[in-house]
Design an enzyme around this catalytic site. Structure first.
Site: not given
Ligand code: URA
Length: 208
Positions: A103, A107, A199, A202
């Site tokens: 991603r 944006t 995340d 992660d």
């Protein structure tokens, strides 16, 4: 909103452990793999069977076996990798494709940077794996690409979904069934699912 929430107690229990910020990477990986295996059981519920004859030590009998339908599993890099082995434990003959989509942090749009799929895409049914269905951008981009290459039957497996992502996939790909362990409240301003689990990549790989 078209989505199948798999509310099996074992999945819900393990998901709660995953959400806990104190769960470290080793436990996170193990739990995620276990959940993926349990979810794969549900996703494969309608695999076609055919009858065959088998001789048991006692007698001959008619039994059911899988027809051998070709399956493909496509984890979206990198967090999708954390669910692949769990799925393969149940369907070891599936071929694994990889799609890399990140991603853009500004944006929040998906950018494809890697794609390696089985050669016979049009002959396979696919399970796309994206643990966190946030905006839906990566999943939609991956499904778009699989369809362009001829895939006709695709399911999406995610661990946690935001309503926004579910709506987006429903809108762009109404034929794709979404399976998840939870539809959470919403996305926050940074594109994280709330409450979510942070995340996923992660937490699987121990990065920050
Ligand atoms: N990706 C993640 O890993 N977590 C989120 O909450 C959203 C997207």
């Amino acid at each position: 909103m078209q989505v199948k929430v798999i509310d099996h107690p074992l999945i819900q229990h393990k998901l709660s452990l995953l959400r806990d910020k104190n769960t470290g990477s080793k436990d996170f990986r193990e739990l995620l793999e276990e959940i993926a295996m349990l979810m794969a059981y549900e996703l494969t519920r309608n695999l076609p069977l055919e009858e065959t004859e088998i001789e048991t030590p006692v007698a001959r009998c008619k039994c059911k076996v899988l027809t051998g339908k070709k399956l493909g599993v496509v984890p979206i890099l990198r967090a999708g990798l954390g669910m692949v082995n769990g799925v393969l434990r149940l369907i070891p003959a599936a071929k694994v494709g990889h799609v890399g989509v990140y991603r853009d942090p500004e944006t929040l749009s998906p950018v494809e940077y890697y794609c390696k799929l089985p050669t016979d895409v049009s002959e396979r049914d696919f399970i796309v794996i994206d643990p966190m269905l946030a905006t839906g951008g990566s999943s939609v981009a991956t499904i778009d690409m699989l369809k362009r290459k001829g895939a006709k039957n695709i399911k999406l497996m995610c661990l946690v979904a935001a309503p926004e992502g579910v709506h987006r996939v429903n809108e762009q790909h109404p034929d794709v069934e979404i399976y998840t362990a939870s539809v959470d409240e919403r996305l926050n301003d940074h594109g994280y699912i709330v409450p979510g689990l942070g995340d996923a990549g992660d937490r699987i790989f121990g990065t920050k």
